[in-house]
Design a protein around this motif. Sequence first.
Motif, PDB file in Angstrom:
ATOM      1  N   PRO A 282      11.995 -49.123  11.946  1.00  0.00           N
ATOM      2  CA  PRO A 282      11.122 -48.441  10.981  1.00  0.00           C
ATOM      3  C   PRO A 282      11.874 -47.292  10.302  1.00  0.00           C
ATOM      4  CG  PRO A 282      10.079 -48.624  13.157  1.00  0.00           C
ATOM      5  CD  PRO A 282      11.522 -48.963  13.326  1.00  0.00           C
ATOM      6  N   ILE A 283      11.737 -47.196   8.996  1.00  0.00           N
ATOM      7  CA  ILE A 283      12.347 -46.101   8.246  1.00  0.00           C
ATOM      8  C   ILE A 283      11.254 -45.335   7.515  1.00  0.00           C
ATOM      9  CG2 ILE A 283      13.985 -45.452   6.436  1.00  0.00           C
ATOM     10  CD1 ILE A 283      15.603 -47.931   7.049  1.00  0.00           C
ATOM     11  N   HIS A 284      11.208 -44.036   7.726  1.00  0.00           N
ATOM     12  CA  HIS A 284      10.256 -43.169   7.020  1.00  0.00           C
ATOM     13  C   HIS A 284      10.972 -42.636   5.781  1.00  0.00           C
ATOM     14  CE1 HIS A 284       7.574 -43.084  10.560  1.00  0.00           C
ATOM     15  NE2 HIS A 284       8.696 -43.076  11.250  1.00  0.00           N
ATOM     16  N   TRP A 285      10.499 -43.034   4.612  1.00  0.00           N
ATOM     17  CA  TRP A 285      11.186 -42.682   3.375  1.00  0.00           C
ATOM     18  C   TRP A 285      10.680 -41.357   2.821  1.00  0.00           C
ATOM     19  CZ3 TRP A 285      15.449 -45.195   1.939  1.00  0.00           C
ATOM     20  CH2 TRP A 285      15.661 -46.464   2.511  1.00  0.00           C
ATOM     21  N   ILE A 286      11.632 -40.498   2.423  1.00  0.00           N
ATOM     22  CA  ILE A 286      11.329 -39.180   1.871  1.00  0.00           C
ATOM     23  C   ILE A 286      11.934 -39.087   0.471  1.00  0.00           C
ATOM     24  CG2 ILE A 286      11.893 -36.722   2.073  1.00  0.00           C
ATOM     25  CD1 ILE A 286      11.591 -36.914   5.034  1.00  0.00           C
ATOM     26  N   ASN A 287      11.166 -38.552  -0.458  1.00  0.00           N
ATOM     27  CA  ASN A 287      11.601 -38.443  -1.848  1.00  0.00           C
ATOM     28  C   ASN A 287      12.826 -37.540  -1.967  1.00  0.00           C
ATOM     29  OD1 ASN A 287      11.884 -37.911  -4.629  1.00  0.00           O
ATOM     30  ND2 ASN A 287       9.681 -38.154  -4.968  1.00  0.00           N
ATOM     31  N   ALA A 288      13.877 -38.065  -2.559  1.00  0.00           N
ATOM     32  CA  ALA A 288      15.135 -37.324  -2.702  1.00  0.00           C
ATOM     33  C   ALA A 288      14.977 -36.059  -3.536  1.00  0.00           C
ATOM     34  CB  ALA A 288      16.199 -38.221  -3.333  1.00  0.00           C
ATOM     35  N   GLU A 289      13.975 -36.022  -4.419  1.00  0.00           N
ATOM     36  CA  GLU A 289      13.817 -34.881  -5.317  1.00  0.00           C
ATOM     37  C   GLU A 289      13.093 -33.708  -4.680  1.00  0.00           C
ATOM     38  OE1 GLU A 289      13.239 -35.866  -9.642  1.00  0.00           O
ATOM     39  OE2 GLU A 289      12.684 -37.824  -8.811  1.00  0.00           O
ATOM     40  N   MET A 290      12.593 -33.904  -3.466  1.00  0.00           N
ATOM     41  CA  MET A 290      11.954 -32.792  -2.771  1.00  0.00           C
ATOM     42  C   MET A 290      13.001 -31.747  -2.392  1.00  0.00           C
ATOM     43  SD  MET A 290       9.370 -34.763  -0.138  1.00  0.00           S
ATOM     44  CE  MET A 290       9.104 -33.248   0.787  1.00  0.00           C
ATOM     45  N   PRO A 291      12.663 -30.449  -2.444  1.00  0.00           N
ATOM     46  CA  PRO A 291      13.605 -29.417  -1.984  1.00  0.00           C
ATOM     47  C   PRO A 291      13.947 -29.636  -0.512  1.00  0.00           C
ATOM     48  CG  PRO A 291      11.762 -28.434  -3.184  1.00  0.00           C
ATOM     49  CD  PRO A 291      11.407 -29.871  -2.958  1.00  0.00           C
ATOM     50  N   ALA A 292      15.130 -29.172  -0.116  1.00  0.00           N
ATOM     51  CA  ALA A 292      15.603 -29.392   1.250  1.00  0.00           C
ATOM     52  C   ALA A 292      14.624 -28.859   2.288  1.00  0.00           C
ATOM     53  CB  ALA A 292      16.979 -28.750   1.434  1.00  0.00           C
ATOM     54  N   ASP A 293      14.040 -27.676   2.040  1.00  0.00           N
ATOM     55  CA  ASP A 293      13.126 -27.107   3.032  1.00  0.00           C
ATOM     56  C   ASP A 293      11.861 -27.940   3.181  1.00  0.00           C
ATOM     57  OD1 ASP A 293      12.321 -26.388   0.464  1.00  0.00           O
ATOM     58  OD2 ASP A 293      11.408 -24.505   1.115  1.00  0.00           O
ATOM     59  N   LYS A 294      11.422 -28.555   2.086  1.00  0.00           N
ATOM     60  CA  LYS A 294      10.242 -29.418   2.147  1.00  0.00           C
ATOM     61  C   LYS A 294      10.549 -30.694   2.924  1.00  0.00           C
ATOM     62  CE  LYS A 294       7.516 -26.799  -0.323  1.00  0.00           C
ATOM     63  NZ  LYS A 294       6.333 -26.125   0.311  1.00  0.00           N
ATOM     64  N   LYS A 295      11.748 -31.230   2.732  1.00  0.00           N
ATOM     65  CA  LYS A 295      12.142 -32.410   3.508  1.00  0.00           C
ATOM     66  C   LYS A 295      12.154 -32.076   5.002  1.00  0.00           C
ATOM     67  CE  LYS A 295      15.290 -34.606   0.103  1.00  0.00           C
ATOM     68  NZ  LYS A 295      15.809 -33.535  -0.764  1.00  0.00           N
ATOM     69  N   VAL A 296      12.687 -30.910   5.332  1.00  0.00           N
ATOM     70  CA  VAL A 296      12.746 -30.497   6.738  1.00  0.00           C
ATOM     71  C   VAL A 296      11.336 -30.401   7.324  1.00  0.00           C
ATOM     72  CG1 VAL A 296      13.327 -28.577   8.281  1.00  0.00           C
ATOM     73  CG2 VAL A 296      14.960 -29.314   6.540  1.00  0.00           C
ATOM     74  N   GLU A 297      10.432 -29.805   6.576  1.00  0.00           N
ATOM     75  CA  GLU A 297       9.050 -29.671   7.058  1.00  0.00           C
ATOM     76  C   GLU A 297       8.397 -31.034   7.236  1.00  0.00           C
ATOM     77  OE1 GLU A 297       7.605 -26.938   8.203  1.00  0.00           O
ATOM     78  OE2 GLU A 297       9.570 -26.032   7.853  1.00  0.00           O
ATOM     79  N   GLU A 298       8.708 -31.969   6.348  1.00  0.00           N
ATOM     80  CA  GLU A 298       8.121 -33.305   6.469  1.00  0.00           C
ATOM     81  C   GLU A 298       8.618 -34.012   7.728  1.00  0.00           C
ATOM     82  OE1 GLU A 298       7.398 -37.286   3.731  1.00  0.00           O
ATOM     83  OE2 GLU A 298       7.492 -35.291   2.842  1.00  0.00           O
ATOM     84  N   VAL A 299       9.891 -33.815   8.055  1.00  0.00           N
ATOM     85  CA  VAL A 299      10.420 -34.419   9.290  1.00  0.00           C
ATOM     86  C   VAL A 299       9.730 -33.813  10.502  1.00  0.00           C
ATOM     87  CG1 VAL A 299      12.462 -34.683  10.760  1.00  0.00           C
ATOM     88  CG2 VAL A 299      12.648 -35.009   8.297  1.00  0.00           C
ATOM     89  N   LYS A 300       9.555 -32.510  10.499  1.00  0.00           N
ATOM     90  CA  LYS A 300       8.867 -31.849  11.614  1.00  0.00           C
ATOM     91  C   LYS A 300       7.435 -32.363  11.740  1.00  0.00           C
ATOM     92  CE  LYS A 300      11.498 -27.526  11.628  1.00  0.00           C
ATOM     93  NZ  LYS A 300      11.439 -26.059  11.410  1.00  0.00           N
ATOM     94  N   LEU A 301       6.796 -32.617  10.601  1.00  0.00           N
ATOM     95  CA  LEU A 301       5.442 -33.161  10.608  1.00  0.00           C
ATOM     96  C   LEU A 301       5.435 -34.560  11.202  1.00  0.00           C
ATOM     97  CD1 LEU A 301       2.468 -32.795   9.783  1.00  0.00           C
ATOM     98  CD2 LEU A 301       3.065 -33.743   7.535  1.00  0.00           C
ATOM     99  N   LEU A 302       6.430 -35.367  10.845  1.00  0.00           N
ATOM    100  CA  LEU A 302       6.536 -36.722  11.397  1.00  0.00           C
ATOM    101  C   LEU A 302       6.681 -36.685  12.914  1.00  0.00           C
ATOM    102  CD1 LEU A 302       8.883 -38.475   8.810  1.00  0.00           C
ATOM    103  CD2 LEU A 302       6.563 -39.183   9.394  1.00  0.00           C
ATOM    104  N   ILE A 303       7.456 -35.729  13.398  1.00  0.00           N
ATOM    105  CA  ILE A 303       7.631 -35.589  14.847  1.00  0.00           C
ATOM    106  C   ILE A 303       6.295 -35.307  15.509  1.00  0.00           C
ATOM    107  CG2 ILE A 303       8.708 -34.216  16.683  1.00  0.00           C
ATOM    108  CD1 ILE A 303      11.009 -33.649  14.674  1.00  0.00           C
ATOM    109  N   ASN A 304       5.524 -34.409  14.910  1.00  0.00           N
ATOM    110  CA  ASN A 304       4.214 -34.055  15.494  1.00  0.00           C
ATOM    111  C   ASN A 304       3.219 -35.204  15.392  1.00  0.00           C
ATOM    112  OD1 ASN A 304       5.065 -31.471  16.151  1.00  0.00           O
ATOM    113  ND2 ASN A 304       4.497 -30.627  14.149  1.00  0.00           N
ATOM    114  N   ILE A 305       3.226 -35.892  14.250  1.00  0.00           N
ATOM    115  CA  ILE A 305       2.298 -37.008  14.059  1.00  0.00           C
ATOM    116  C   ILE A 305       2.522 -38.089  15.105  1.00  0.00           C
ATOM    117  CG2 ILE A 305       1.816 -38.981  12.533  1.00  0.00           C
ATOM    118  CD1 ILE A 305       2.061 -37.087  10.163  1.00  0.00           C
ATOM    119  N   ASN A 306       3.793 -38.310  15.427  1.00  0.00           N
ATOM    120  CA  ASN A 306       4.108 -39.357  16.386  1.00  0.00           C
ATOM    121  C   ASN A 306       3.978 -38.884  17.851  1.00  0.00           C
ATOM    122  OD1 ASN A 306       5.284 -41.964  14.978  1.00  0.00           O
ATOM    123  ND2 ASN A 306       5.972 -40.204  13.765  1.00  0.00           N
ATOM    124  N   HIS A 307       3.558 -37.619  18.010  1.00  0.00           N
ATOM    125  CA  HIS A 307       3.333 -37.081  19.362  1.00  0.00           C
ATOM    126  C   HIS A 307       4.547 -37.275  20.255  1.00  0.00           C
ATOM    127  CE1 HIS A 307      -0.829 -36.519  18.235  1.00  0.00           C
ATOM    128  NE2 HIS A 307      -0.915 -37.774  17.911  1.00  0.00           N
TER     129      HIS A 307
END
Length: 310
Positions: A282-307
Amino acid sequence: MKKYDSITIVGPTASGKTTFACHLAYSLGAEIISGDSRQVYRSMDIGTGKDLSDYTVNGENIPYHLIDIREAGDKYNIFEYQHDFHEAYTDIKSRDKLPIICGGSGLYIEAVLKGYSLVNVPENKELRERYANHTLPELTKILESYKTLHNKTDVDTAQRAIRAIEIEEYKQAHPLEQNEFPPLNSLVIGVDIDRELRRKKISERLKARLQEGMIEEIQEILDRGIAPDDLIYYGLEYKYVTLYLLKQLSYQEMYSQLEIAIHQFAKRQMTWFRGMEKRGIPIHWINAEMPADKKVEEVKLLININHRSF
């Protein structure tokens, strides 16, 4: 549920995955393992896009592994990568740090994620002589005849195509044994970049690399006695710039053919990553145009979502 043991960041060339990986590593106190088949070579900096300045974030140096570990001219392979990877991976984990795998060499990355059974395929001189005068299209057609294709993303030179055939022939005669390395349970993030934006960035980056001295860098490697065929073997920048330096291509021919080849390579990379998804990664795709800090926050959110935690 089983914990993630790493994070993996993939994406096509010019998608900004290295900058993203470095910011993520800074935020998580992690270390990066390169998943690039050419950044292992010393002195091949501009052409492989090492962008080592990216590994400093807010004044802090991000530790990286499997960059600058071999001499230019060597023939590094996926078998060696798998072993070097696990040495670096074990070292990072032993210090209670998180490994972040980052790169665009899909086969290398998939090999460590799925724990492929690999063998160190020896040189087959008879086979190499048999195919020595075949063209790249002819060799590509031969490669496509194999049911289980070793690799089709990086065969942009006849030498690499012959090596791929060599591997397939060896695999047919020598059934693989049980996996030496276990598969990884990695959170895989893909950097999703719009096709037209990707093309624009590739073209801009090629111009920048030429201005930064890519031709001079390759000339210096040749001046050290590295055989032209050894550089041509690496494909893309090293193939076309070497042919230009050998006066087999004009500057404009080199530039236009290289630009087309990089666009084609990026397309093959995306085909491979989509194939990884079909093969159970499985690959979670993140928009390349998002700022780096937003990408980082999205990864942290994915970690929490997946418990899951690391």
